[in-house]
Design a protein around this motif. Sequence first.
Motif, PDB file in Angstrom:
ATOM      1  N   LYS A  43       0.754  -0.898  -0.052  1.00  7.88           N
ATOM      2  CA  LYS A  43      -0.221   0.568  -0.241  1.00  7.88           C
ATOM      3  C   LYS A  43       0.296   1.380   0.136  1.00  7.88           C
ATOM      4  N   GLU A  44      -0.056   2.555  -0.402  1.00  6.60           N
ATOM      5  CA  GLU A  44       1.025   3.780  -0.367  1.00  6.60           C
ATOM      6  C   GLU A  44       1.381   3.879   0.922  1.00  6.60           C
ATOM      7  N   HIS A  45       1.991   4.584   1.784  1.00  6.80           N
ATOM      8  CA  HIS A  45       2.334   5.947   2.534  1.00  6.80           C
ATOM      9  C   HIS A  45       0.565   6.388   3.335  1.00  6.80           C
ATOM     10  N   GLU A  46      -0.012   6.055   3.997  1.00  3.11           N
ATOM     11  CA  GLU A  46      -0.801   6.918   4.500  1.00  3.11           C
ATOM     12  C   GLU A  46      -0.210   7.903   5.975  1.00  3.11           C
ATOM     13  N   GLY A  47      -0.842   8.896   6.130  1.00  2.00           N
ATOM     14  CA  GLY A  47      -0.622  10.219   6.751  1.00  2.00           C
ATOM     15  C   GLY A  47      -1.174   9.087   8.243  1.00  2.00           C
ATOM     16  N   VAL A  48      -0.894   9.481   9.550  1.00  3.56           N
ATOM     17  CA  VAL A  48      -1.497   8.844  10.441  1.00  3.56           C
ATOM     18  C   VAL A  48      -1.886  10.216  11.503  1.00  3.56           C
ATOM     19  N   SER A  49      -0.812  11.029  11.277  1.00  7.54           N
ATOM     20  CA  SER A  49      -1.565  12.207  12.782  1.00  7.54           C
ATOM     21  C   SER A  49      -0.057  13.078  12.475  1.00  7.54           C
ATOM     22  N   CYS A  50       0.005  13.825  12.512  1.00  8.67           N
ATOM     23  CA  CYS A  50       0.675  15.245  12.961  1.00  8.67           C
ATOM     24  C   CYS A  50       0.642  16.458  14.332  1.00  8.67           C
ATOM     25  N   ILE A  51       0.957  16.531  14.854  1.00  6.07           N
ATOM     26  CA  ILE A  51       1.683  17.565  15.398  1.00  6.07           C
ATOM     27  C   ILE A  51       2.296  19.264  14.777  1.00  6.07           C
ATOM     28  N   SER A  52       1.978  20.457  14.866  1.00  9.51           N
ATOM     29  CA  SER A  52       2.480  21.324  14.037  1.00  9.51           C
ATOM     30  C   SER A  52       3.045  21.531  15.680  1.00  9.51           C
ATOM     31  N   LYS A  53       4.492  22.653  14.719  1.00  8.53           N
ATOM     32  CA  LYS A  53       5.539  23.000  15.745  1.00  8.53           C
ATOM     33  C   LYS A  53       5.514  24.348  16.591  1.00  8.53           C
ATOM     34  N   GLU A  55       1.662  25.996  17.409  1.00  7.63           N
ATOM     35  CA  GLU A  55       0.496  26.470  18.677  1.00  7.63           C
ATOM     36  C   GLU A  55      -0.225  24.611  19.509  1.00  7.63           C
ATOM     37  N   GLY A  56       0.686  24.235  18.674  1.00  9.25           N
ATOM     38  CA  GLY A  56       0.535  22.471  19.028  1.00  9.25           C
ATOM     39  C   GLY A  56      -0.133  21.369  18.173  1.00  9.25           C
ATOM     40  N   SER A  57      -0.849  22.108  16.704  1.00  8.52           N
ATOM     41  CA  SER A  57      -2.482  22.056  16.492  1.00  8.52           C
ATOM     42  C   SER A  57      -2.394  20.029  16.298  1.00  8.52           C
ATOM     43  N   THR A  58      -3.531  20.105  16.543  1.00  9.94           N
ATOM     44  CA  THR A  58      -3.367  18.019  16.293  1.00  9.94           C
ATOM     45  C   THR A  58      -3.328  17.836  15.011  1.00  9.94           C
ATOM     46  N   TYR A  59      -3.204  16.867  13.706  1.00  8.72           N
ATOM     47  CA  TYR A  59      -4.347  15.578  13.178  1.00  8.72           C
ATOM     48  C   TYR A  59      -4.537  14.238  12.806  1.00  8.72           C
ATOM     49  N   TYR A  60      -5.375  13.854  12.830  1.00  9.96           N
ATOM     50  CA  TYR A  60      -5.271  12.276  12.635  1.00  9.96           C
ATOM     51  C   TYR A  60      -6.591  11.980  11.332  1.00  9.96           C
ATOM     52  N   VAL A  61      -6.047  11.058  10.582  1.00  9.39           N
ATOM     53  CA  VAL A  61      -6.965  10.480   9.485  1.00  9.39           C
ATOM     54  C   VAL A  61      -7.527   9.804  10.374  1.00  9.39           C
ATOM     55  N   ASP A  62      -8.476   9.811  10.261  1.00 10.84           N
ATOM     56  CA  ASP A  62     -10.396   9.701  10.454  1.00 10.84           C
ATOM     57  C   ASP A  62     -10.215   7.232  11.244  1.00 10.84           C
ATOM     58  N   VAL A  64      -8.344   6.435  13.028  1.00 10.44           N
ATOM     59  CA  VAL A  64      -7.515   6.445  14.386  1.00 10.44           C
ATOM     60  C   VAL A  64      -8.035   7.779  15.130  1.00 10.44           C
ATOM     61  N   LYS A  65      -8.852   8.267  15.046  1.00 13.74           N
ATOM     62  CA  LYS A  65      -9.555   9.278  15.989  1.00 13.74           C
ATOM     63  C   LYS A  65     -10.235   9.011  16.567  1.00 13.74           C
ATOM     64  N   GLY A  66      -9.831   8.731  18.261  1.00  8.39           N
ATOM     65  CA  GLY A  66     -10.502   8.064  19.077  1.00  8.39           C
ATOM     66  C   GLY A  66      -9.723   7.343  20.075  1.00  8.39           C
ATOM     67  N   ARG A  67      -8.400   7.049  19.147  1.00 11.07           N
ATOM     68  CA  ARG A  67      -7.740   5.401  19.182  1.00 11.07           C
ATOM     69  C   ARG A  67      -5.830   6.689  19.485  1.00 11.07           C
ATOM     70  N   PHE A  68      -5.256   6.886  18.419  1.00 12.07           N
ATOM     71  CA  PHE A  68      -4.231   6.989  18.807  1.00 12.07           C
ATOM     72  C   PHE A  68      -3.909   9.207  18.871  1.00 12.07           C
ATOM     73  N   THR A  69      -3.059   9.044  19.966  1.00  8.13           N
ATOM     74  CA  THR A  69      -3.071  10.807  20.257  1.00  8.13           C
ATOM     75  C   THR A  69      -1.413  10.999  20.347  1.00  8.13           C
ATOM     76  N   ILE A  70      -1.367  12.057  19.222  1.00  8.84           N
ATOM     77  CA  ILE A  70      -0.034  12.107  19.587  1.00  8.84           C
ATOM     78  C   ILE A  70       0.109  13.532  20.528  1.00  8.84           C
ATOM     79  N   SER A  71       1.576  13.473  20.738  1.00 11.07           N
ATOM     80  CA  SER A  71       2.062  14.499  21.438  1.00 11.07           C
ATOM     81  C   SER A  71       3.450  14.282  20.956  1.00 11.07           C
ATOM     82  N   ARG A  72       4.365  15.996  21.878  1.00 12.22           N
ATOM     83  CA  ARG A  72       4.953  15.908  21.644  1.00 12.22           C
ATOM     84  C   ARG A  72       6.303  16.227  23.223  1.00 12.22           C
ATOM     85  N   ASP A  73       7.010  16.102  23.239  1.00 14.20           N
ATOM     86  CA  ASP A  73       8.169  16.375  24.699  1.00 14.20           C
ATOM     87  C   ASP A  73       8.905  17.480  24.135  1.00 14.20           C
TER      88      ASP A  73
END
Length: 127
Positions: A43-53, A55-62, A64-73
């Motif tokens: 399969k092709e690459h699929e975007g799963v999630s992203c966190i911006s540099k 304000e820390g906005s986060t994005y998820y593919v539909d 995984v929403k509600g199951r995956f959480t992206i965060s940064r330290d």
Amino acid sequence: QLQFVESGGGLVQPGGSLRLSCAASGFTLDYYNIGWFRQAPGKEHEGVSCISKSEGSTYYVDSVKGRFTISRDNAKNTVYLQMNSLKPEDTAVYYCGATPWGVGENSWDTFSVYDYWGQGTLVTVSS
């Protein structure tokens, strides 16, 4: 030299959890938008999630929403992807990518937007 090291993958049963880490060296993650992508066999690459540099906005593919959480330290120069309630269809090699340029709702899941990539970590969800 900018480098990523992904870790945390492995074999897990359906319904289980894993936490993936994306550790950076040679640069400061604070100044980069970080995306997690995955590629399943054939399969092709699929975007799963992203966190911006900024304000820390986060994005998820539909799927995984509600199951995956992206965060940064930023102190650890690491981005995480907490994955809960894993399903067999989540099986893939997971990669993190970075770009210093802006991403938004319509671009975060575009593979070519990202400039730097790690080597990937394999996640297998199977009973």
